[in-house]
Design an enzyme around this catalytic site. Structure first.
Site: not given
Ligand code: UD1
Length: 360
Positions: A281, A205-207
Site C-alpha cells: 500500500d 503494508l502500513h497505511r
C-alpha cells in the site's frame, strides 16, 4: 544560493539523496544544509538509509519522534522555526507527502522563505488520507513544484496553480533506484541465502486505512496466511503495522509467512527485483515495481500514482480477503506484465531539478 533540504520519514531519504549529490557538484553556486525532523527515528527506519544512500549526516535533527498528527506536525513546526531563522535559507526543499513536508512548508510561508516541493501534484482524491491533505496544502503554498508525471501537472493546473511554478522533471526516486541497482544485486546473494525460494511474494503494508482497524488487518493477514501455503511470502513489518498486530492480538504461525523486521534500501530492492509478485500500500513501491517490471497489487481503493496503472505494472485490489486472494492467485498464474516506463523516469531527474535552480 543557500538551500535547506528537509527529510523526516523513510520515503523522503531516497528522494533527497540524488538532489543533494547533484547540487554538491556546483559548490560555488549552492550552499546546502540537511534538516532531519526525526519523524522516523528507529535505526531500521532512518539511519540505515543514510548509510546506504550516502546521505550526509544531518546538520540538524529535531528529534521529534512519534505522536498524534497534530502533536507531531506542531512539534516539527515549533522546533524548525529557530533553525530557519538562524540559517536563513534562500530555498527550503521539501519531499513527498509526509507530516514533515507540510509542517516545514507552513513555517516557511509565515517566515517568507521560499519552498520547493519535490514530488508535487500527485492526488488520490481521497481526503481521508493524511498524505492527501499534506499534498494539497504543500502544493498551494510552495513556489516551485517539481512533478513526476503529466497527471500531476494536470491536477495542479486544475487547482489554479500558475503554469510557471510547475516543472515536470520526472521521478527522483528512480534516480536512486538506477544508481543503486548494481549494489542491490550484489546483496542478492546474501538475501537469497536467507530466503532461498524459487518464487515468493513480497508484502509491505502500513497505511492507516489497512492497519489501524482490526477487521481490515485480520482479513489481510488471513489472506496472506492462506496464499503463503501456495507461495512463500516475505513481509517486512512496518512499526505502525507491528503495533497494530500486537494490539489486536493477530497471530499467524504459518511457517511460509515470514514476518520480518523492516529492511534497508538495498536488501528490499534486491527482494523486489526477484519477486514473483509484490503486494503493497506504499506509494513508492508502486513506482519502483513499475520501473522494474514486477507485477504489483496495491491494497487500496485509489492511488495518487495513476501512471503506475496506466503505463506500469500496478493494479488496485482493495483490502478484503477474497479480493486479495483471487487477485494474487490470478497474478501468479499470468505471464509477467509488459509495462512501459513513464516519460522522464530515466535516472536523470535530479539533474533537471538542479538545472531549474541554476536558472532562478
Ligand atoms: C509516515 C508517513 C507516510 C509514509 C510512511 C513511511 C505521514 C502522515 N505519514 O507514516 O506517508 O508512507 O511514514 O514509513 O507523515 N514508528 C517507530 N519507529 C520509527 C517511526 C515510527 O516505531 O522510526 C512507529 C511509531 O509507533 C508511530 C508509528 O510508527 O506511532 C507511525 O509513525 P508515523 O511517522 O507517525 O507515521 P507512518 O505510519 O510511519
Amino acid at each position: 544560493m543557500r538551500i535547506l533540504h528537509v527529510v523526516g520519514a523513510r520515503p523522503n531519504f531516497m528522494k533527497a539523496a540524488p538532489i543533494i549529490r547533484e547540487m554538491a557538484k556546483f559548490q560555488g553556486e549552492f550552499e546546502q544544509q540537511l534538516l532531519h525532523t526525526g519523524q522516523h527515528y528507529a535505526l531500521e527506519m532512518s539511519k540505515v538509509f543514510f548509510d546506504e544512500l550516502g546521505l550526509p549526516k544531518p546538520d540538524v535533527n529535531l528529534e521529534v519522534g512519534s505522536g498524534s498528527h497534530a502533536w507531531q506536525t506542531a512539534q516539527i513546526m515549533t522546533r524548525s522555526e529557530p533553525v530557519l531563522l538562524a540559517y536563513q535559507p534562500d530555498w527550503v526543499v521539501v519531499y513527498g507527502d509526509v507530516n514533515s513536508t507540510v509542517a516545514l512548508t507552513l513555517v516557511c510561508s509565515k517566515l517568507g522563505i521560499e519552498v520547493a516541493h519535490v514530488e508535487a501534484g500527485l492526488r488520490s482524491f481521497d481526503r481521508s488520507m493524511p498524505e492527501e491533505i499534506n499534498r494539497l496544502i504543500t502544493d498551494q503554498i510552495a513556489e516551485l513544484l517539481f512533478t513526476p508525471s503529466e497527471d500531476a501537472d494536470i491536477n495542479l493546473t486544475r487547482e489554479g496553480v500558475a503554469r510557471e511554478r510547475i516543472h515536470l522533471v520526472g521521478n527522483v526516486m528512480i534516480d536512486t533506484l538506477v544508481d543503486l541497482l548494481p549494489k542491490a544485486e550484489e546483496k542478492w546473494l546474501d538475501v537469497k541465502g536467507r530466503f532461498p525460494f524459487e518464487k515468493y511474494i513480497l508484502v509491505t503494508l502500513h497505511r492507516p486505512s489497512n492497519v489501524d482497524h482490526a477487521d481490515t488487518l485480520s482479513q489481510i493477514m488471513s489472506a496472506l496466511a492462506e496464499i503463503s501455503l501456495e507461495v512463500p511470502t516475505i513481509f517486512p513489518v512496518h512499526p505502525r503495522t507491528k503495533e497494530s498486530l500486537d494490539k489486536f492480538g493477530i497471530v499467524h504461525d504459518n511457517p511460509q509467512l515470514h514476518l520480518i523486521e523492516p529492511l534497508g534500501y538495498l536488501e528490499f530492492l534486491a527482494l523486489q527485483v526477484h519477486a514473483s509478485l509484490v503486494l503493497t500500500d506504499s506509494g513508492g513501491i508502486q513506482e519502483e515495481t513499475t520501473y522494474l517490471g514486477i507485477p504489483c497489487l496495491t491494497a487500496r481503493a485509489n492511488t495518487e500514482r495513476p501512471v503506475t496503472i496506466n503505463l506500469g505494472t500496478n493494479q488496485l485490489v482493495g483490502s478484503s480477503k477474497e479480493l486479495l486472494l483471487s487477485a494474487m492467485r490470478k497474478k501468479l498464474s499470468e505471464p509477467k506484465p509488459q509495462g512501459k516506463l513513464p516519460p522522464s523516469w530515466d535516472g536523470h531527474t535530479a539533474q533537471r531539478v538542479v538545472e531549474v535552480f541554476k536558472q532562478l
